[in-house]
Write a protein that holds these residues in place. Structure first.
Motif, PDB file in Angstrom:
ATOM      1  N   GLY A  86       0.767  -1.204  -0.040  1.00  0.00           N
ATOM      2  CA  GLY A  86      -0.218  -0.148   0.097  1.00  0.00           C
ATOM      3  C   GLY A  86       1.127   1.202  -0.109  1.00  0.00           C
ATOM      4  N   GLY A  87       2.272   1.299   0.352  1.00  0.00           N
ATOM      5  CA  GLY A  87       2.903   2.163   0.082  1.00  0.00           C
ATOM      6  C   GLY A  87       4.782   1.847   0.418  1.00  0.00           C
ATOM      7  N   LEU A  88       5.744   2.944  -0.378  1.00  0.00           N
ATOM      8  CA  LEU A  88       7.013   2.523  -0.133  1.00  0.00           C
ATOM      9  C   LEU A  88       7.505   2.633   1.167  1.00  0.00           C
ATOM     10  N   THR A  89       6.629   2.898   2.099  1.00  0.00           N
ATOM     11  CA  THR A  89       7.038   3.761   3.507  1.00  0.00           C
ATOM     12  C   THR A  89       6.826   1.902   4.633  1.00  0.00           C
ATOM     13  N   ARG A  90       5.881   1.258   3.895  1.00  0.00           N
ATOM     14  CA  ARG A  90       5.598   0.176   4.822  1.00  0.00           C
ATOM     15  C   ARG A  90       6.089  -1.169   4.151  1.00  0.00           C
ATOM     16  N   ILE A  91       6.891  -0.939   3.134  1.00  0.00           N
ATOM     17  CA  ILE A  91       7.729  -2.305   2.464  1.00  0.00           C
ATOM     18  C   ILE A  91       8.027  -2.912   3.940  1.00  0.00           C
ATOM     19  N   LEU A 183      13.776   5.218   4.059  1.00  0.00           N
ATOM     20  CA  LEU A 183      14.839   6.150   4.745  1.00  0.00           C
ATOM     21  C   LEU A 183      14.352   7.799   4.793  1.00  0.00           C
ATOM     22  N   THR A 184      14.024   7.711   3.361  1.00  0.00           N
ATOM     23  CA  THR A 184      13.451   8.881   2.695  1.00  0.00           C
ATOM     24  C   THR A 184      11.974   9.361   3.480  1.00  0.00           C
ATOM     25  N   ARG A 185      11.214   8.114   3.000  1.00  0.00           N
ATOM     26  CA  ARG A 185       9.287   8.604   3.169  1.00  0.00           C
ATOM     27  C   ARG A 185       8.604   8.932   3.104  1.00  0.00           C
ATOM     28  N   ARG A 186       9.057  10.347   1.594  1.00  0.00           N
ATOM     29  CA  ARG A 186       9.078  11.547   1.487  1.00  0.00           C
ATOM     30  C   ARG A 186       8.566  11.568   0.215  1.00  0.00           C
ATOM     31  N   THR A 187       7.954  11.448  -0.174  1.00  0.00           N
ATOM     32  CA  THR A 187       7.672  11.612  -2.256  1.00  0.00           C
ATOM     33  C   THR A 187       8.293  12.904  -2.442  1.00  0.00           C
ATOM     34  N   TRP A 188       8.173  13.474  -1.589  1.00  0.00           N
ATOM     35  CA  TRP A 188       9.277  15.082  -2.419  1.00  0.00           C
ATOM     36  C   TRP A 188      11.049  14.943  -1.787  1.00  0.00           C
ATOM     37  N   VAL A 189      10.881  14.093  -1.297  1.00  0.00           N
ATOM     38  CA  VAL A 189      12.642  13.277  -1.017  1.00  0.00           C
ATOM     39  C   VAL A 189      12.717  12.181  -2.010  1.00  0.00           C
ATOM     40  N   LEU A 190      11.756  11.961  -2.573  1.00  0.00           N
ATOM     41  CA  LEU A 190      12.385  10.981  -3.192  1.00  0.00           C
ATOM     42  C   LEU A 190      12.361  10.974  -4.800  1.00  0.00           C
ATOM     43  N   LEU A 191      11.435  11.881  -5.160  1.00  0.00           N
ATOM     44  CA  LEU A 191      11.222  11.821  -6.459  1.00  0.00           C
ATOM     45  C   LEU A 191      12.467  12.690  -6.947  1.00  0.00           C
TER      46      LEU A 191
END
Length: 229
Positions: A86-91, A183-191
């Motif tokens: 459901g989301g990359l932060t919950r892998i 580690l990033t957990r935020r789209t604005w960081v990962l993108l």
């Protein structure tokens, strides 16, 4: 029927025709590239009917086609991870690596076993003969998923082993992707990181020297010097 079987985790995704088309084109380019290593298309009858520029694209773009495989692999794994968790932060790290291991390990072990037997049997083109290489080193590099580094330091292995270099490259993604996502957990960081990674390929690729039409790459000339199968 068990309700779990209808959950997203157990549903097979529909086939993506665009992905299948990219796979087909990439496979064709890889095959033509390997044919060209022994028999460049510029030296065949194709050169009489096809422009030399098209000949070069067909013959020497297998390397770039492998990049497409890497992108497809990352796209599919990311999509399945989003569907499953459901989301990359919950892998789930354990689940992620467990599925990768189950998919790769059985066939990898079988291949390494067959190649080891062929080496020990002394079959031509399967024997690891370089003085700075060994069967033990090749097995460790293959199972440790760093065969690309092993070849980079010791030279090419026989073809049956050499194909595993791409799996070693993919393993970098398997190790880095879930860690970076957590580690990033935020789209604005990962993108922005993903954009920089995407731009790194054309920028680094553009630094490679141009190859004159009808000529082979240095790596291909090395393979052409190998004894015939």
């Amino acid at each position: 029927m068990d309700d779990r079987l209808s959950s997203p985790e157990f549903q097979l995704p529909e086939r993506n025709r665009g992905i299948d088309a990219l796979r087909g084109i990439s496979i064709l380019l890889v095959i033509l590239n390997h044919i060209g290593i022994r028999m460049p298309l510029a030296h065949t009858a194709f050169a009489r009917v096809l422009p030399i520029g098209l000949i070069d694209v067909l013959n020497w773009r297998g390397y770039e086609a492998v990049f497409i495989f890497f992108v497809i692999s990352g796209f599919l794994i990311t999509g399945m991870s989003l569907q499953r968790w459901g989301g990359l932060t919950r892998i789930g790290i354990g689940g992620f690596y467990g599925r990768r291991f189950a998919r790769i390990a059985p066939l990898l072990l079988a291949l390494v076993l067959v190649l080891s037997v062929l080496h020990l049997a002394g079959l031509p083109n399967y024997v690891i003969h370089r003085s700075n290489q060994s069967l033990t080193g090749a097995i460790w590099a293959a199972l440790g998923l760093h065969l690309n580094w092993y070849e980079g330091h010791t030279n090419w292995l026989p073809g049956g082993w050499d194909v595993l270099w791409s799996l070693s490259i993919e393993e970098v993604f398997y190790l880095a992707f879930p860690i970076i996502a957590l580690l990033t957990r935020r789209t604005w960081v990962l993108l922005p990181l993903l954009v920089l990674l995407a731009l790194s390929l054309p920028l680094s690729r553009g630094r490679w020297p141009a190859i004159p039409s009808g000529k082979t790459r240095p790596i291909c000339r090395v393979w052409q010097e190998l004894p015939p199968a």
